[in-house]
Structure formats: structure tokens, C-alpha cells
Motif scaffolding. Sequence first.
Motif, PDB file in Angstrom:
ATOM      1  N   MET A 129       0.836  -1.191   0.000  1.00 24.55           N
ATOM      2  CA  MET A 129       0.000   0.000   0.000  1.00 24.55           C
ATOM      3  C   MET A 129       0.876   1.248   0.000  1.00 24.55           C
ATOM      4  SD  MET A 129      -3.139  -0.841   2.633  1.00 24.55           S
ATOM      5  CE  MET A 129      -2.099  -1.560   3.899  1.00 24.55           C
ATOM      6  N   GLN A 133      -2.559   5.449   1.367  1.00 22.03           N
ATOM      7  CA  GLN A 133      -3.534   4.396   1.659  1.00 22.03           C
ATOM      8  C   GLN A 133      -3.403   3.910   3.096  1.00 22.03           C
ATOM      9  OE1 GLN A 133      -2.372   1.768  -1.583  1.00 22.03           O
ATOM     10  NE2 GLN A 133      -4.361   2.059  -2.582  1.00 22.03           N
ATOM     11  N   ALA A 248     -10.496  -2.105   5.163  1.00 24.50           N
ATOM     12  CA  ALA A 248      -9.989  -1.948   3.795  1.00 24.50           C
ATOM     13  C   ALA A 248     -11.146  -1.688   2.837  1.00 24.50           C
ATOM     14  CB  ALA A 248      -9.217  -3.197   3.383  1.00 24.50           C
ATOM     15  N   VAL A 253     -10.278  -0.459  -0.810  1.00 25.91           N
ATOM     16  CA  VAL A 253      -9.175  -1.322  -1.272  1.00 25.91           C
ATOM     17  C   VAL A 253      -9.336  -2.746  -0.746  1.00 25.91           C
ATOM     18  CG1 VAL A 253      -7.497   0.538  -1.555  1.00 25.91           C
ATOM     19  CG2 VAL A 253      -7.722  -0.587   0.659  1.00 25.91           C
ATOM     20  N   VAL A 257      -5.995  -5.893   0.162  1.00 29.87           N
ATOM     21  CA  VAL A 257      -5.353  -5.733   1.456  1.00 29.87           C
ATOM     22  C   VAL A 257      -5.650  -6.917   2.369  1.00 29.87           C
ATOM     23  CG1 VAL A 257      -5.228  -4.297   3.528  1.00 29.87           C
ATOM     24  CG2 VAL A 257      -5.435  -3.225   1.290  1.00 29.87           C
ATOM     25  N   THR A 261      -0.299  -7.603   4.104  1.00 33.18           N
ATOM     26  CA  THR A 261      -0.004  -6.402   3.327  1.00 33.18           C
ATOM     27  C   THR A 261       0.670  -5.352   4.204  1.00 33.18           C
ATOM     28  OG1 THR A 261      -2.019  -6.862   2.077  1.00 33.18           O
ATOM     29  CG2 THR A 261      -0.968  -4.737   1.701  1.00 33.18           C
ATOM     30  N   SER A 265       4.177  -3.626   3.410  1.00 30.76           N
ATOM     31  CA  SER A 265       4.257  -2.164   3.353  1.00 30.76           C
ATOM     32  C   SER A 265       5.272  -1.637   4.360  1.00 30.76           C
ATOM     33  CB  SER A 265       2.877  -1.555   3.606  1.00 30.76           C
ATOM     34  OG  SER A 265       1.926  -2.050   2.676  1.00 30.76           O
TER      35      SER A 265
END
Length: 314
Positions: A129, A133, A248, A253, A257, A261, A265
Motif C-alpha cells: 500500500m 492508503q 480496507a 481497497v 489488502v 499487506t 508495506s
Amino acid sequence: MTTPHTSSAPPPRPEWLELAEDLRAFRHYLKAERGMSENTVLAYGRDLDRFSNWFAAGNMRDYLKPTLADLADYLAFLRTEQLASSSIARNVVSLRMFYRFLKLEERTTSTTLNLLSSPTLWERVPKVMSQTQIEALLRSPQPGDPFYLRDRALLETLYATGCRASEVVNLGLSDVHLDSAFCKCTGKGNKQRIVPLGKAAITALRSYIGEQRAEIVAASGQCQNVFLSRTGKPLTRMILWKIVKKYAKRIGVAGKVSPHTFRHSFATHLLSGGADLRAVQEMLGHASIATTQIYTHVDAERLKAMHRRFHPRG
């Protein structure tokens, strides 16, 4: 999955039970982390059930350390099953995916499977992400949500530490040291490591532990886990996954996700910000730095922006 023995046969080998557990985790990974459809997961499952039954019959000594001879024997077995060439190829892909999963989970370090034809399915880098985000997702739990203090602390902890889902749900109160700004995580093989906590995560954890968690414990009894369900029991990985998907979806998203994730990230954002690879390896709890190197890809747009800014002809 059905066991490959009758009631009169000896019990399955411990190694087969271990394989069965790894296959269950792999199925969950395909569905929950990779977002594959139920039919696709079932198809891979059927292929790997064939491998599991072959292994249970004593055709392979250690599935975590496959040899070239093992692979040759298994391919020969597939041919004796009178499978079409396309079906054999699909079985090989399923097996490679499973071993790729085992390697990512640090269950094996074997590279023997690389000698088989390489599918393009695993060429993608992990889903990451953007920082925008992430910020939106961390803000998404609101006072109108039943357990928003818990959920906000949960999301902040996932991103602040880069911990695996199992490590977060298993955090105990004695593992969290807010005054010293770190937590103690127990990872693969019961190996413990120290991971720093940022100011935002500390603030969120203080609010949750001092208010909402205290209310849950008062109503349901004592529990040493940090993150609790409404009944006062420790959160499970599945509940954690549902919580992440809920928020999410709220920011649009949902299909991209999962709890993992946040780990991807965390690592990518640290490395793109200039963090040392060895330090990131230690925080992630990777036994091998080769596993950490998958995160050394840097956002292409960031590289382009740096080129435009600093190159004389940019």
C-alpha cells in the motif's frame, strides 16, 4: 483432506501430520492473502492432496528438504497416474507454489524446486500500500464502530511492527513496553525479537488497553493477550483478517489488502526511506537476508521523481 490409511493401519507419521498442517495454512494463504477464488483454491488443493498421499505412502523422507531424486520419483508417479501433460504441468505448478509459500514462511530453505520449469505466477512482487492508503486505513476505525479503539490499536500495531498476523494476535501484555517504546514478538521457531513502537502506535495502544480492553476484561475475566474479542478471548488470525478486510473495504481497497499487506508495506516503506537492509531483516525476524531482499524494490514513481529532480537532463 482424508487420511491415507484405514482404521487397521498404523497411525500416520508425524511428518505427514506436519505436512497436512502446512497444506491447511497454504490453502488459507491462497484464499485470504492472495484473494484466489474458492474453485482455484480447491484445484490447487486437489493437486497437493495427491502429493500428500504420495508422501504419506513413504515415497519421500523429508518434504521440507526435497531432493532431485524425490522430484524425479514424484514426476514418474504422476505419469503412472495417466494424467495428461497439461495436468502434470498444473501439478508441478501447484507444488512449486506450495514450496514458494513454505520458503516465504521460512519453513524451508530448499531451492531444489527452482530446477523445475518456473511459472510466471510468482513473478509479482508483494502487494504494497502507498503511505496515503496506509494513513487512510489507520484512520478508518471511528467512534461509531463497536471496538474502534481496539481496531485502531490493532492496525497501528500491524504497521508499526511489521509483525505477522500470528505474532500480533499472540502478543501478551508483558510483551508490550509502552514506556520504553518497544514490543517483544515471538516468531517462527519460538524465536523472540524486539521491535520498536512509534508514537502513533503507543498512543493507540494506551487508549485501548486503558479503556476498551479494561472494560472487556472487567466483564469477561482476565486474559493476558493484548487483543481480545468481545467475549474476552484472544483474537484469532481469521478474526484479524476479517477486521482488516472490513476497514480496507471502507476505504475502497478491500480486494487488495490483508494483514500480510501491512508487513509488506512496513518493510518496503522502511527500505524506500533509506533504512538498512540488515535492520529491516532483524525487525521482520527473517532468518535469511535473501527473504528480506524481496522488499528492495522501490516505487518506480519515486525513482522517476528523483531522476527528474537530480539528473542534469532529467
